[in-house]
Design a protein around this motif. Structure first.
Motif, short mmCIF file in Angstrom:
data_model
loop_
_atom_site.label_atom_id
_atom_site.label_comp_id
_atom_site.label_asym_id
_atom_site.label_seq_id
_atom_site.Cartn_x
_atom_site.Cartn_y
_atom_site.Cartn_z
N GLY A 7 0.82 -1.21 0.00
CA GLY A 7 0.00 0.00 0.00
C GLY A 7 0.85 1.25 0.00
O GLY A 7 0.52 2.25 -0.64
N LYS A 8 1.97 1.18 0.73
CA LYS A 8 2.91 2.30 0.80
C LYS A 8 4.33 1.74 0.77
O LYS A 8 4.58 0.64 1.29
N VAL A 9 5.25 2.52 0.20
CA VAL A 9 6.65 2.14 0.14
C VAL A 9 7.50 3.28 0.68
O VAL A 9 7.39 4.42 0.20
N GLY A 10 8.32 3.00 1.68
CA GLY A 10 9.24 3.99 2.23
C GLY A 10 10.67 3.61 1.88
O GLY A 10 11.07 2.46 2.04
N VAL A 11 11.45 4.59 1.43
CA VAL A 11 12.84 4.35 1.03
C VAL A 11 13.77 4.98 2.06
O VAL A 11 13.68 6.19 2.32
N ALA A 12 14.66 4.17 2.64
CA ALA A 12 15.65 4.66 3.61
C ALA A 12 16.95 3.91 3.37
O ALA A 12 17.30 2.98 4.10
N VAL A 13 17.67 4.30 2.31
CA VAL A 13 18.85 3.54 1.87
C VAL A 13 20.13 4.37 1.87
O VAL A 13 21.11 4.00 1.24
N ALA A 14 20.12 5.50 2.58
CA ALA A 14 21.33 6.30 2.78
C ALA A 14 22.05 6.63 1.47
O ALA A 14 21.45 7.22 0.57
N GLY A 15 23.31 6.22 1.35
CA GLY A 15 24.12 6.60 0.20
C GLY A 15 23.65 6.03 -1.12
O GLY A 15 24.11 6.47 -2.18
N ARG A 64 20.40 6.06 -6.50
CA ARG A 64 20.26 4.89 -7.37
C ARG A 64 18.87 4.27 -7.24
O ARG A 64 18.26 3.89 -8.25
N ILE A 65 18.36 4.16 -6.02
CA ILE A 65 17.05 3.55 -5.83
C ILE A 65 15.95 4.45 -6.39
O ILE A 65 15.05 4.00 -7.11
N MET A 66 16.00 5.74 -6.07
CA MET A 66 14.94 6.64 -6.50
C MET A 66 14.97 6.87 -8.01
O MET A 66 13.94 7.21 -8.60
N ALA A 67 16.12 6.69 -8.64
CA ALA A 67 16.18 6.78 -10.10
C ALA A 67 15.32 5.70 -10.74
O ALA A 67 14.79 5.89 -11.85
N GLN A 68 15.13 4.57 -10.07
CA GLN A 68 14.27 3.51 -10.58
C GLN A 68 12.80 3.92 -10.59
O GLN A 68 11.99 3.32 -11.29
N ALA A 69 12.49 4.96 -9.81
CA ALA A 69 11.13 5.51 -9.82
C ALA A 69 11.05 6.77 -10.67
O ALA A 69 10.03 7.47 -10.65
N LEU A 100 4.63 6.60 -2.34
CA LEU A 100 6.09 6.48 -2.27
C LEU A 100 6.64 7.59 -1.38
O LEU A 100 6.38 8.77 -1.62
N TYR A 101 7.43 7.21 -0.38
CA TYR A 101 7.95 8.13 0.63
C TYR A 101 9.47 8.00 0.70
O TYR A 101 10.02 6.93 0.41
N PHE A 102 10.12 9.09 1.13
CA PHE A 102 11.59 9.10 1.11
C PHE A 102 12.16 9.62 2.42
O PHE A 102 11.65 10.57 3.02
N ASN A 103 13.27 8.99 2.83
CA ASN A 103 14.02 9.39 4.02
C ASN A 103 15.50 9.32 3.64
O ASN A 103 16.02 8.24 3.38
#
Length: 416
Positions: free
Chosen positions: A229-237, A241-246, A356-359
């Protein structure tokens, strides 16, 4: 299983046959309410507080490697809240308060040691700046103490007080600051999240996002598609690269930051010290090694290793402050990948993609922020509203001219 002194005694008398794994190793479910990408400190803390504080238990943490293999296990373990600006100080003070109760909350020995942190003063102008910082800290409810040169000398007599270029004229102390065992933080949060029903999926690399009509439906992984339902991204450095996939381009650069540990020594350094005339910070671990670091390497990199020029620069800063280091052997070194934002402060926000959420963007401050970052990100994911102490950490602050430029370096990530 709840840890206690009685449990340790019981297992010692029964051949230690009753210990169980700290967390499960489940297979992925087809669908979760919330997925957290990143099994580091921030991701695990987010999952833990989602389950414990917001009763969101249908949650999965996806980690491409193993728990503790990223920045959470590659830092210098310092915690503090000695910030100045309104956007930062309440957040980091909230984090320090969470650190103070973390072990009781998690029922896990994270080795929280409030041995204090001291920022050294080397000029009159720096004293004025640190007086302002200390007053700002006190106004936000934190502790701060301005020390004279004589007071510093009594606590740290081995420092080079009479250096012709960098004489020590005093310091700003925060007695509640200190260090925490970095690996134990990851393990404690992983165990805590698992005990509330969170699935921790190791060796599960995200390879893409399923986005339809502007909404994120889940993620493609090395273990198949997982809906959410929701995806949170917390991958530091690895944020860019991860958010480019979105299809997103972040106001973030990735740089490598090296850290070092000396051979074991008898107790010599009672707290954490930082060099005010250069970028050098140092503490002593419970094993006796001096743990220290300095500047990032200054070039974009996703590698967990650095280069020799920064080793030399850090050693020079240490020698200028602490000449006795010249007789100590370096035991090991490592590198973490820093997600450096444009103003040196983090981002905790929704993206323009629904669900989609980002940290990220933590720069040097990621480890000390772990509890508050997890709590505030969990609050955002659960309620779709920012936590009171994280309202300034939005994407659009760069467009609105609301940057939180803590060090006054401007929009140059390599200088933060």
């Amino acid at each position: 299983m709840r840890y206690s002194g009685f449990k340790i005694l019981k297992e010692a008398l029964s051949g230690h046959k009753g210990w169980t794994p700290a967390w499960r190793d489940p297979d992925p479910k087809p669908q979760y309410d919330i997925i957290i990408i990143g099994g580091g400190g921030h991701g695990l803390a987010t999952a833990y507080y989602l389950a414990r504080q917001f009763h969101q238990c249908n949650v999965a943490v996806l980690e491409k490697g193993w728990i503790g293999g990223g920045n959470v296990g590659r830092n210098t373990t310092i915690i503090r809240s000695n910030y100045l600006l309104d956007g930062n100080e309440p957040f980091y003070e909230f984090s320090l308060k969470l650190w103070e109760g973390l072990e009781q909350d998690l029922n896990y020995n994270a080795m929280v040691s409030q041995r204090g942190i001291l920022n050294l003063i080397h000029s009159d102008a720096q004293r004025d700046a640190f007086m302002r910082r200390g007053n700002g800290m006190i106004l936000h409810g934190a502790d701060a103490e301005l020390l004279s040169a004589d007071q510093v000398r009594r606590e740290y007599p081995f420092l080079n007080f009479d250096n012709a270029r960098f004489p020590i004229k005093g310091g700003l102390a925060q007695r509640r600051g200190g260090t925490v065992r970095h690996d134990a933080v990851a393990w404690g949060y992983a165990r805590g999240a698992d005990s509330h029903g969170v699935d921790i999926l190791q060796n599960c690399e995200v390879t893409g996002f399923r986005i339809e009509n502007g909404k994120c439906l889940g993620v493609d992984t090395s273990r198949g598609f997982i809906g959410a339902g929701k995806v949170g991204v917390a991958v530091a450095g690895n944020s860019s690269r991860i958010m480019a996939q979105a299809g997103m381009r972040l106001p973030i650069e990735s740089h490598v930051l090296q850290a070092f540990v000396s051979e074991g020594l008898k107790p010599v350094l009672p707290g954490v010290i930082t060099f005010g005339a250069g970028h050098f910070y140092c503490s002593q671990s419970d094993k006796g090694g001096l743990v220290f670091g300095g500047d990032i390497d200054g070039y974009n990199s996703y590698a967990q290793r650095g280069n020799l020029p920064v080793i030399e620069d850090v050693a020079e800063g240490g020698m200028a402050l602490f000449p006795g280091l010249g007789r100590v052997r370096l035991l090991r070194m490592w590198g973490g990948v820093m997600d450096m934002s444009m103003d040196g402060s983090p981002i905790i926000d929704r993206t323009h993609i629904d669900g989609l959420y980002f940290n990220g963007g933590w720069c040097y401050g990621g480890f000390k922020a772990t509890p508050a970052s997890g709590w505030c990100f969990a609050h955002l994911l659960a309620t779709d509203t920012p936590h009171a102490v994280a309202k300034a950490y939005r994407f659009d602050r760069f467009r609105r001219g609301r940057m939180i430029d803590e060090k006054g370096m401007g929009a140059q990530p390599n200088l933060h």
